[in-house]
Design an enzyme around this catalytic site. Sequence first.
Site, mmCIF file in Angstrom:
data_model
loop_
_atom_site.group_PDB
_atom_site.id
_atom_site.type_symbol
_atom_site.label_atom_id
_atom_site.label_comp_id
_atom_site.label_asym_id
_atom_site.label_seq_id
_atom_site.Cartn_x
_atom_site.Cartn_y
_atom_site.Cartn_z
ATOM 1 N N ASP A 144 0.866 -1.175 0.000
ATOM 2 C CA ASP A 144 0.000 0.000 0.000
ATOM 3 C C ASP A 144 0.908 1.233 0.000
ATOM 4 O O ASP A 144 1.947 1.227 0.644
ATOM 5 C CB ASP A 144 -0.922 0.034 1.221
ATOM 6 N N ASP A 174 4.487 1.891 -4.032
ATOM 7 C CA ASP A 174 3.502 2.167 -5.077
ATOM 8 C C ASP A 174 3.205 0.869 -5.839
ATOM 9 O O ASP A 174 4.104 0.274 -6.437
ATOM 10 C CB ASP A 174 4.093 3.228 -6.021
ATOM 11 N N ASP A 241 -7.376 -5.058 -5.294
ATOM 12 C CA ASP A 241 -8.584 -4.443 -4.724
ATOM 13 C C ASP A 241 -8.333 -2.931 -4.826
ATOM 14 O O ASP A 241 -7.961 -2.279 -3.866
ATOM 15 C CB ASP A 241 -8.726 -4.895 -3.266
ATOM 16 N N CYS A 304 -14.843 -1.098 -4.758
ATOM 17 C CA CYS A 304 -16.117 -0.877 -4.074
ATOM 18 C C CYS A 304 -16.791 0.356 -4.676
ATOM 19 O O CYS A 304 -17.456 1.109 -3.985
ATOM 20 C CB CYS A 304 -15.945 -0.791 -2.561
#
Length: 419
Positions: A144, A174, A241, A304
């Site tokens: 992350d 990154d 994700d 999401c």
Amino acid sequence: MYANFPPQFLAFLKENHIDPSVYDVQGGLPRYVRIVRYKQRTASEIQRLVKQTQHDAGCTVTEVAGVPGFLEIADQSVKLAQLQGYGSGDLVGMDVSSGIAVHALSVAPGDNVLDLCCAPGAKLLLLAEQSMDTIAPGSVTGVDNSSHRIATCRSLIKKHAGRTRGIVRLFAADGTNFACHAPRKLWWDAQAVGAFAQQNPAVAVAADSSVANERPWFAPRLLSTAYACSGTALYDRVLVDAECTHDGSLVHIRKYGEQWGWEQLGSQASGSGRTQPVPVLQSRLLENGWRLLKPGGVLVYSTCSLSRFQNELVLGGFLARHGDDEASVEPIPLFDEKDSGCEIEALPIWKPETDEEWVRHGLGSQLRALFQRMQHAARLDPRVSNTSGMFIARIRKIGDNSKGTIETEIVPLGQSSMT
Ligand SMILES: C[S@@+](CC[C@H](N)C(=O)[O-])C[C@H]1O[C@@H](n2cnc3c(N)ncnc32)[C@H](O)[C@@H]1O
């Protein structure tokens, strides 16, 4: 909730063709939690935990059929802090839509898994449980680019992972150019590490701690050695994700009203502070995840967001760069297999219905074949799934790794009409 949305967010919904009625079901959505280390527990232990949670929540609590370890708490206003199981580390907050995204990867014990946008870490924790094997442990590599969010990941792992913690390494890096390969075989075997150090004294000193890509930010000792970090193995499973506008996560949207202020929702949606359009970032993350996936392996792309620009059009751009001899979008086992027992319903992907629509999105009608190829991807939608919104595509790597590197020019489909 809808009545409070600032004009900028309403404009975002309109530009992204997101029907605001999706936010009306908020009152009706349940809250979901996950029982950690579910597989290692006996049926009576699980029953005790369910009963205790029901007692603490003061409402009905049931196991979600077909999605192992997930509990549905009927009253969404229940706070995690009021649950004894949360305090003891037996429960974590996690929407079942996230659980379905993880299950779509079909991780087996012993797999090396890459989680390219891992923080705050709910999926990472589940991936670690799934790849753990007591004889030949797998590994989970979480990446992350936000160091404060990766610190949250570390806390989550420390609190909940137990022995599984020994197979997790975290990088503050990154994901679009992350380059550390999967740990070498036998990374957990001190003898193998020692033998390597003897034969390669120059390399063995340490991985370069100044290069985020080579040295984990957090890892157990054996996963930080030069032996573990300097191989060229590809990952068995990759989860992308991706960073997104979070508009499908009703829990996230509700927080603007409760904590952060509705006006923040407007500026977040308009992308202020971002250096590149979200779909371009997503495409780059997807491309780099693909580069690090081994042939025969599976990658799950999820967001999401309910925006077609961040979902189908990113996936379409990817499929345009990788032919059907290289990438295949497969059915999601929980939805496809009759005996999975999963009762959660998903919607099919969005696709243009009319020729005018194809043209309006800057898509030639010859691109219909691309949408045909992605038909097995799925959308979880609060109105039909009773979960937060989530887009999930399970992509199998068929061919080799030679095409579509991160140097390839990356253009999501319909970019001209992106905000
Ligand atoms: C949707 S969240 C991931 C949620 C996470 N998978 C989980 O289950 O807890 C997206 C994450 O992507 C991270 N991110 C944004 N840009 C990134 C980049 N270029 N490389 C790696 N991570 C990035 C954000 O900091 C954020 O934590």
